[in-house]
Write an enzyme that holds these catalytic residues in place. Structure first.
Site, short mmCIF file in Angstrom:
data_model
loop_
_atom_site.label_atom_id
_atom_site.label_comp_id
_atom_site.label_asym_id
_atom_site.label_seq_id
_atom_site.Cartn_x
_atom_site.Cartn_y
_atom_site.Cartn_z
N GLY A 218 -2.25 6.87 1.10
CA GLY A 218 -1.22 5.86 1.33
C GLY A 218 -1.81 4.54 1.78
N SER A 219 -1.10 3.85 2.64
CA SER A 219 -1.47 2.48 3.00
C SER A 219 -2.74 2.38 3.83
CB SER A 219 -0.32 1.80 3.75
OG SER A 219 0.78 1.60 2.88
N THR A 220 -3.26 3.51 4.37
CA THR A 220 -4.55 3.42 5.06
C THR A 220 -5.65 2.98 4.10
OG1 THR A 220 -5.02 5.78 4.68
CG2 THR A 220 -3.93 5.19 6.76
N LYS A 222 -5.48 0.65 2.05
CA LYS A 222 -5.47 -0.81 1.91
C LYS A 222 -6.64 -1.46 2.64
CE LYS A 222 -0.47 -0.98 1.15
NZ LYS A 222 0.86 -1.19 1.75
#
Length: 487
Positions: A218-220, A222
Site C-alpha cells: 500500500g502507501s508505505t 510511496k
C-alpha cells in the site's frame, strides 16, 4: 601358485578393494545425505541424546531441555514464552524434525558441528558428556514483547531492525503457536501438530508472517517511489509543485486514479506524502519509468530470492514486465507489488541510515559449551538505494507525516525524531476484503537511528472504514521503538 589359486586371489583382492571403495564412498561422499535423510532415525535420536544448547536473548536462554523417560529420546526441548518467540526459534520436535534457528544451527546446538570437534575430543578424554553450544541472537526482549503484545489478538506481524548494523531487534507474528506443544513424540504431541498444520486452520499459526508472508504494501511503498523520483532527477525540490492533474488518468487507459483526500492537484512531494496522494505517486512512478522504479526497488531489497537472516525471508516483488499503467499502480504499493514486513523495515532502515542499507541478521554469535566464541557476525552493507542527501530529504518528508499527517500516533516526543508512513493496502477481488493496515517508521536521536520498524495488521475488530495504518499499526510501532530507546 597355480593358475586357479591366482585367479581366486585376484578376485578376492578385487572384492576387498570394492569394499574399501564403497566404505570410503559412504563415509566421505554420501555421509551428509545419509545424515540428513528423513528415514535415518539415528540422527533424531542423537539430536535428543543430550541437552541441547540454547538460543539466547539479552543474555538469557529462551529455550531449554527436560529429561524424559523415553529410551530413545533422553531429552525434550522446552521453550520460554514459546508463542512470542516462535518466529525466531522455530521448533525442535522429536516427531516432526525442526525448522528455523533450531534447524539451521542444529549442529551447534547438539554439539555435532565440525566447529565443536575440539570440545567433543576433550570430552572423550575427560569423560564429560557431549554438550551443545549456544546461539546468541541480536533480538531485544523488550522490543519483542512490545510487538507481540501490541498485535495481541489481531492477525499480523512486526519486524524491527537497527538501521546502523542490520541487527534484527524484533520478529513477531500472530496468531502464533507454542513449540513445546509438539516437542515430544506422544499422542498428545501428534494431536497438537495435526491441529496446527490442518488445512482447516485458517489462522495459519505456524506461518512466520514477519519473514515468510508477502502483502501489498500500500502507501508505505510511496517512500520507495519518492526515493526513486529524487534519485533519478524527476523531483529536485520536495516543496515545489509536482504538475499533477486532478483527476489523474492512468497511462494508456481511461481509468482515473482516485484520491482519498483533497488538495492533491499539483501538490508538492512533501505534501503528497503527508496526506498520501495516490495521483502524485502514480504519476511519479510513470515519470520515473518501470525500469528505473525497478532499479530502485531492487536496491531496497525487492526481487531478492536469497535474503537470509539466516532464516530465509520470502521474496518481495516488484514486477519486471508490467505495462505503464501497472507500473503506476505498483508505485503506490498496489497491483503486483508485494513485500514482507522485514522488507518494509529494510526500506525504513535505509532511509534512516542516510541511504545505506545494511543486511539484516539475527544471529550475533555462536558460542561453544566452554563459552569460547566460535563465530561472530559482522555488519555487512547490502546496497545504497539513494544518496545521503536524498535520504535526508525523505527523512524530512517522513518526519512531517508524523508531525502533521496520519502518523501522529507514532510520535514519541522529547529529543526523539520519528519518521513514518502509513498504508492501507487494498486486496481481494475488486478490493472486497478488509484492507491491510501498515505503518513503517524509524526513531532518531542525536546519535543516529537505533531502530526502524514495519507493522502490518491483516484484520481487526475495527469496521472497514476505521482500518488505517495510522490508527492500528502506528501505536504498535511506537511501543517497539520506545522499547529500544528505553534500553
Amino acid at each position: 601358485m597355480n593358475k586357479p589359486l591366482r585367479r581366486i586371489a585376484i578376485f578376492c583382492g578385487l572384492l576387498v578393494l570394492a569394499l574399501l571403495v564403497r566404505a570410503n564412498w559412504l563415509q566421505y561422499v554420501d555421509a551428509d545425505e545419509l545424515n540428513t535423510n528423513e528415514k535415518n532415525r539415528r540422527v533424531l535420536i542423537d539430536r535428543y541424546a543430550g541437552e541441547r544448547g540454547n538460543i539466547i536473548v539479552d543474555g538469557d536462554p529462551i529455550t531449554g531441555s527436560v529429561k524424559t523417560d523415553d529410551t530413545d529420546f533422553a531429552y525434550k526441548r522446552t521453550y520460554v514464552n514459546g508463542p512470542m518467540w516462535a518466529p525466531v526459534t522455530g521448533y525442535a520436535s522429536q516427531a516432526f524434525d525442526a525448522n528455523q534457528l533450531e534447524k539451521l544451527e542444529d549442529g551447534i546446538l547438539t554439539g555435532n558441528s565440525d566447529q565443536l570437534f575440539f570440545d567433543r575430543t576433550m570430552a572423550m578424554f575427560t569423560g564429560d558428556k557431549k554438550k551443545g553450544g549456544n546461539v546468541v541472537t541480536t533480538l531485544s526482549g523488550a522490543a519483542q514483547k512490545a510487538a507481540f503484545e501490541g498485535l495481541g489478538s489481531k492477525k499480523g506481524a512486526v519486524a524491527a531492525m537497527d538501521p546502523r548494523t542490520g541487527k534484527v531487534l524484533a520478529l513477531a507474528s500472530t496468531p502464533s503457536y507454542d513449540p513445546s506443544s509438539f516437542a515430544g513424540n506422544s499422542a498428545a504431541d501428534t494431536k497438537a501438530w495435526t491441529t496446527l498444520t490442518s488445512e482447516d486452520n485458517k489462522d495459519k499459526p505456524m506461518l512466520n508472517r514477519a519473514l515468510r508472508e508477502v502483502y501489498p504494501p500500500g502507501s508505505t511503498f510511496k517512500v520507495v517511489t519518492a526515493a526513486a523520483a529524487l534519485e533519478h532527477g524527476k523531483v529536485d525540490d520536495i516543496n515545489a509543485p509536482t504538475d499533477t492533474p486532478e483527476p489523474y488518468t492512468l497511462p494508456n487507459t481511461r481509468t482515473v486514479m482516485k484520491n482519498q483526500v483533497s488538495g492533491c492537484k499539483n501538490a508538492t512531494l512533501k505534501k503528497a506524502l503527508e496526506v498520501s496522494c495516490n495521483s502524485v505517486f502514480a504519476k511519479l512512478g510513470d515519470d520515473v519509468s518501470r525500469d528505473k522504479m525497478l532499479e530502485t526497488a531492487q536496491k531496497f531489497g525487492f526481487n531478492n530470492p536469497e535474503l537470509d537472516t539466516p532464516v530465509r525471508a520470502a521474496e518481495s516483488r516488484y514486477d519486471k514486465t508490467m505495462d505503464r499503467s501497472g507500473n503506476s499502480l505498483s508505485s503506490i504499493g498496489q497491483f503486483n507489488t508485494a513485500a514482507t514486513p522485514l522488507q518494509m523495515a529494510m526500506v525504513a532502515a535505509a532511509i534512516a541510515n542516510d541511504g545505506k542499507l545494511m543486511k539484516p541478521y539475527m544471529v550475533d554469535k555462536l558460542v561453544a559449551p566452554n563459552l569460547d566464541v566460535i563465530s561472530q557476525t559482522k555488519p555487512q552493507e547490502l546496497s545504497r538505494p539513494l544518496s545521503s542527501e536524498n535520504a535526508q530529504l525523505v527523512q524530512d518528508m517522513m518526519e512531517n507525516v508524523v508531525e502533521n499527517g496520519g502518523g501522529s500516533k507514532a510520535a514519541i516526543g522529547g529529543d526523539v525524531k520519528v519518521g513514518g508512513k502509513t498504508g492501507t493496502a487494498q486486496h481481494g477481488a475488486k478490493n472486497s476484503k478488509r484492507p491491510y493496515a501498515w505503518f513503517i517508521s524509524y526513531a532518531k536521536t542525536a546519535d543516529g537511528s537505533p531502530v526502524a520498524v514495519a507493522v502490518v495488521v491483516e484484520d481487526s475488530d475495527a469496521s472497514r472504514g476505521d482500518i488505517s495504518g495510522g490508527g492500528l499499526a502506528a501505536p504498535i510501532a511506537k511501543d517497539v521503538m520506545k522499547a529500544i530507546l528505553d534500553k
